[in-house]
Scaffold this active site. Structure first.
Site, PDB file in Angstrom:
ATOM      1  N   CYS A  51       0.862  -1.177   0.000  1.00  0.00           N
ATOM      2  CA  CYS A  51       0.000   0.000   0.000  1.00  0.00           C
ATOM      3  C   CYS A  51       0.898   1.226   0.000  1.00  0.00           C
ATOM      4  O   CYS A  51       2.029   1.166  -0.453  1.00  0.00           O
ATOM      5  CB  CYS A  51      -1.008  -0.026   1.158  1.00  0.00           C
ATOM      6  SG  CYS A  51      -0.298   0.134   2.800  1.00  0.00           S
ATOM      7  N   ARG A  70      -3.671  -0.593   5.405  1.00  0.00           N
ATOM      8  CA  ARG A  70      -4.198  -1.697   4.591  1.00  0.00           C
ATOM      9  C   ARG A  70      -3.263  -2.891   4.492  1.00  0.00           C
ATOM     10  O   ARG A  70      -3.678  -4.027   4.762  1.00  0.00           O
ATOM     11  CB  ARG A  70      -4.535  -1.192   3.176  1.00  0.00           C
ATOM     12  CG  ARG A  70      -5.730  -0.273   3.153  1.00  0.00           C
ATOM     13  CD  ARG A  70      -5.912   0.375   1.803  1.00  0.00           C
ATOM     14  NE  ARG A  70      -4.841   1.356   1.582  1.00  0.00           N
ATOM     15  CZ  ARG A  70      -4.747   2.132   0.524  1.00  0.00           C
ATOM     16  NH1 ARG A  70      -5.632   2.033  -0.442  1.00  0.00           N
ATOM     17  NH2 ARG A  70      -3.775   3.007   0.412  1.00  0.00           N
ATOM     18  N   ASP A  94      -8.937   3.197   1.472  1.00  0.00           N
ATOM     19  CA  ASP A  94      -7.886   3.599   2.402  1.00  0.00           C
ATOM     20  C   ASP A  94      -8.517   4.229   3.647  1.00  0.00           C
ATOM     21  O   ASP A  94      -9.125   5.292   3.561  1.00  0.00           O
ATOM     22  CB  ASP A  94      -6.956   4.613   1.729  1.00  0.00           C
ATOM     23  CG  ASP A  94      -5.746   4.954   2.575  1.00  0.00           C
ATOM     24  OD1 ASP A  94      -5.631   4.463   3.719  1.00  0.00           O
ATOM     25  OD2 ASP A  94      -4.899   5.720   2.083  1.00  0.00           O
TER      26      ASP A  94
END
Length: 146
Positions: free
Chosen positions: A7, A13, A116
């Site tokens: 990420c 994440r 996100d």
């Protein structure tokens, strides 16, 4: 099989995805995560840590930056967004055959990004954690067919 999850900062994440996938204890599957713009050693987000601990999963509590060594180690590099994938394809064109978005790898018709939660509250993180749990279940099924 080596799975590398990426990420942006490796604080939300990808650490959650790594913990979820690692907790499945899939035979012959190793997993690492990192961030394209991460700095080594930063703590993961408190909300991510809370959810991982609630689920009683093993996890890595410090961020890692993207490394050539890990790219070479990986059999599959799975990104959280199309833009992460684009960056990796520019940085490592020789590895394009193993770079996918997470959703695109699971189902080539699904190429949207993983939400996100950065800066969000616990419920925002929980929504992403639940999304990643579903995606890791689908990934496990796909890997079992390989």
């Amino acid at each position: 099989m080596n799975i590398y999850l990426l990420c942006t900062g490796n604080t939300c994440r990808s650490p959650m995805a790594e913990a979820i996938l690692r907790s499945k204890n899939i035979e012959n599957v190793s997993v690492r995560s990192a961030g394209i713009h991460a700095q080594d050693g930063h703590p993961i987000a408190d909300n991510a840590k809370t959810l991982i601990e609630e689920a009683d999963m093993p996890y890595t509590d410090k961020s890692r930056t993207l490394s050539r060594e890990d790219v070479e180690w990986a059999d599959y590099i799975l990104t959280m967004t199309e833009s992460h994938k684009s960056v990796l394809l520019r940085l490592f064109p020789e590895n394009q055959e193993k770079i996918y978005t997470l959703k695109g790898f699971i189902s080539p018709t699904k190429n949207e990004d993983v939400h996100d939660p950065y800066g969000g509250n616990l419920e925002t993180y929980r929504e992403t954690f639940n999304e990643l749990t579903q995606l890791m279940n689908e990934l496990e099924e796909k890997l079992a067919r390989k």
